[in-house]
Design a protein around this motif. Structure first.
Motif, PDB file in Angstrom:
ATOM      1  N   UNK A 126       1.245  -1.104   0.085  1.00  0.00           N
ATOM      2  CA  UNK A 126       0.093  -0.123  -0.389  1.00  0.00           C
ATOM      3  C   UNK A 126       0.741   1.388   0.512  1.00  0.00           C
ATOM      4  N   UNK A 127       1.692   1.109   0.765  1.00  0.00           N
ATOM      5  CA  UNK A 127       2.881   2.587   0.772  1.00  0.00           C
ATOM      6  C   UNK A 127       3.724   2.842  -0.368  1.00  0.00           C
ATOM      7  N   UNK A 128       4.278   1.470  -1.276  1.00  0.00           N
ATOM      8  CA  UNK A 128       4.677   1.925  -2.785  1.00  0.00           C
ATOM      9  C   UNK A 128       2.997   2.630  -3.559  1.00  0.00           C
ATOM     10  N   UNK A 129       2.379   1.731  -3.643  1.00  0.00           N
ATOM     11  CA  UNK A 129       1.118   2.490  -4.333  1.00  0.00           C
ATOM     12  C   UNK A 129       0.784   3.573  -4.383  1.00  0.00           C
ATOM     13  N   UNK A 130       0.462   4.023  -2.922  1.00  0.00           N
ATOM     14  CA  UNK A 130       0.195   5.267  -2.418  1.00  0.00           C
ATOM     15  C   UNK A 130       1.570   6.125  -3.035  1.00  0.00           C
ATOM     16  N   UNK A 131       2.779   5.716  -3.347  1.00  0.00           N
ATOM     17  CA  UNK A 131       3.373   6.737  -3.356  1.00  0.00           C
ATOM     18  C   UNK A 131       3.115   6.814  -4.596  1.00  0.00           C
TER      19      UNK A 131
END
Length: 364
Positions: free
Chosen positions: A103-108
Motif C-alpha cells: 500500500x505504501x508503494x502504491x500510495x507513493x
C-alpha cells in the motif's frame, strides 16, 4: 506528504470448487486489504492471510505508519519491522507488514501520478506467466476443463497441477493426474507440478524419475521448504528444475536456501516476505547466487515488481487468487498468450478495490 489514515479489512471468499494440495484442503480464501491515505490519495495493498493480519495492522502497525512521510518507504518499513519484533516473523506479522508495504508503494506512485512499474523502473514490457491450479480435490473432468481453458482458450503455454496428495500417500493417483495433464495440454506446452512438501526426499526422487516420460520441467516444493538437504537431494537427481522458497519471510532464509544449492529457481511471495521492499531485497539475494526468481501467487499484485526484475523467470497465475483479483478489483490483467502487462496507463499498480462487491465477503 504525511500519511493521515491507515485502515485494514478482511474478506473471506468461497472457492468456486473445493481446493486442495499435498498437505492442505480449503473451501474459502481470506484476503486482507490495507488502505493508506495522504493528501486525498489512497494506496492499496493486500495479502492472502488469516483475518488476524488485519487486526495486527490496526493494533501494531497503524500508529508507526500514521504521520510518516509517504515518500520515505524505507523508514516506514524499518519502523514496522521493529514494531513487530515480538509478534513473530515470519507468520501473520509478516503478512501484515507486506500488505502495508504494498500500500505504501502504491500510495507513493499515486501521489507522484506515475504507474508503479515506472517508479520501480521496467526491465521488460510484459511478464511470462503459467496457469496454476489442478488441485488434488479436482476430478479428471475438472482438471481437464481447467487445463484446456488455459492452453487452448487463453494460449498459456505453461501449466501446473498439484500432486503429493494426502502427504504423498497416493502416488499412483498423482502419476495418473500427471499423465492426464500431459495428454490434455499436448506436447508443446510445459508441464509443472507442485507437491507442497507432501513427499519425503527419497520418495520425491522416485516420483521425479517416473514423471520423466511426461516431460515435467518444474518440480515445486517436492519436500518441505524447510528441508534444505532434502531439496538439494531431489535437485541432484531430478530432471526437472526444483523450486521452493515462497514461505520464507526474511532474507536469512532466502540466503540459506541459495547457499545450500537447494533450488534451481527461487520462489518469492511479496505478500509474505515484506511487500515490494522485501521482494526486491530477495531478488537481489537470488541474483547474487546467479538464480532466477518466480513470483508466488497474487499475480496482479506481483506484476509491477516482476516487470521491474531482471532475473525473473515468470509469475504464477494462481487460479484461486486471480479469480478473486478479477472479481474484486478493477484493473486486473489479461493472461492471454501467457504474458501479462502491468498497468502503464494509470498511477500506482492500477488496481482499485470494488468495495461494494467485496463487502458481502467482509469478516473484519
Amino acid at each position: 506528504m504525511p500519511i493521515d489514515k491507515v485502515a485494514a479489512a478482511a474478506y473471506h471468499i468461497p472457492t468456486d470448487l473445493p481446493e486442495g494440495d499435498g498437505t492442505l484442503a480449503w473451501q474459502a480464501t481470506t484476503m486482507v486489504v490495507v488502505t493508506l491515505t495522504a493528501d486525498g490519495h489512497t494506496g492499496t495493498g493486500w495479502t492472502y492471510a488469516p483475518a488476524a493480519a488485519a487486526a495486527l495492522v490496526t493494533e501494531l502497525l497503524a500508529d508507526v505508519v500514521t504521520g510518516s512521510d509517504a515518500a520515505d518507504i524505507p523508514a516506514a518499513w524499518a519502523a514496522m519491522t521493529r514494531q513487530i519484533r515480538n509478534a513473530g516473523r515470519p507468520g501473520v506479522a509478516g503478512y501484515a507488514l507486506s500488505a502495508v508495504d504494498v500500500a505504501l508503494w502504491d500510495l507513493k506512485a499515486r501521489l507522484l501520478d506515475v504507474p508503479l512499474v515506472r517508479l520501480f523502473g521496467a526491465a521488460r514490457p510484459q511478464v511470462p506467466l503459467y496457469g496454476s491450479g489442478g488441485f488434488t480435490t479436482y476430478d479428471d473432468d475438472a482438471t481437464t476443463a481447467q487445463l484446456r481453458r488455459w492452453v487452448q482458450d487463453q494460449g498459456i503455454g505453461r501449466v501446473k497441477i498439484k500432486i503429493g496428495e494426502s502427504y504423498g500417500t497416493e502416488p499412483e493417483r498423482d502419476l495418473h493426474r500427471v499423465a492426464l495433464a500431459r495428454r490434455v495440454i499436448g506436447e508443446a506446452a510445459e508441464l509443472y507440478v507442485d507437491a507442497n512438501g507432501g513427499y519425503s526426499a527419497k520418495q520425491a526422487v522416485r516420483l521425479g524419475e517416473r514423471m520423466r516420460e511426461h516431460r515435467v520441467t518444474w518440480f515445486e516444493e517436492p519436500v518441505s521448504s524447510d528441508d534444505l538437504p532434502g531439496l538439494r537431494l531431489v535437485r541432484e537427481h531430478c530432471a526437472a528444475d526444483v523450486t521452493a522458497g515462497e514461505y520464507g519471510c526474511d532474507l536469512a532464509y532466502f540466503t540459506r536456501m541459495c547457499q545450500a544449492g537447494a533450488v534451481d529457481c527461487l520462489q518469492i511471495d511479496a505478500t509474505r516476505c515484506g511487500g515490494y521492499t522485501g521482494w526486491f531485497a530477495a531478488t537481489a539475494v537470488a541474483a547474487g547466487h546467479n538464480l532466477q526468481v518466480s513470483a508466488h501467487c497474487a499475480p496482479n499484485l506481483h506484476l509491477p515488481a516482476a516487470a521491474a526484475t531482471v532475473n525473473l523467470r515468470h509469475i504464477e497465475w494462481f487460479h484461486d487468487h486471480q479469480r478473486i483479483e478479477a472479481d474484486l478489483f478493477d484493473g486486473a490483467a489479461d493472461p492471454s498468450g501467457g504474458l501479462a502487462r502491468p498497468r502503464a496507463d494509470s498511477p500506482g499498480h492500477g488496481l482499485t478495490l470494488r468495495t461494494a462487491a467485496a463487502e458481502r465477503h467482509r469478516v473484519r
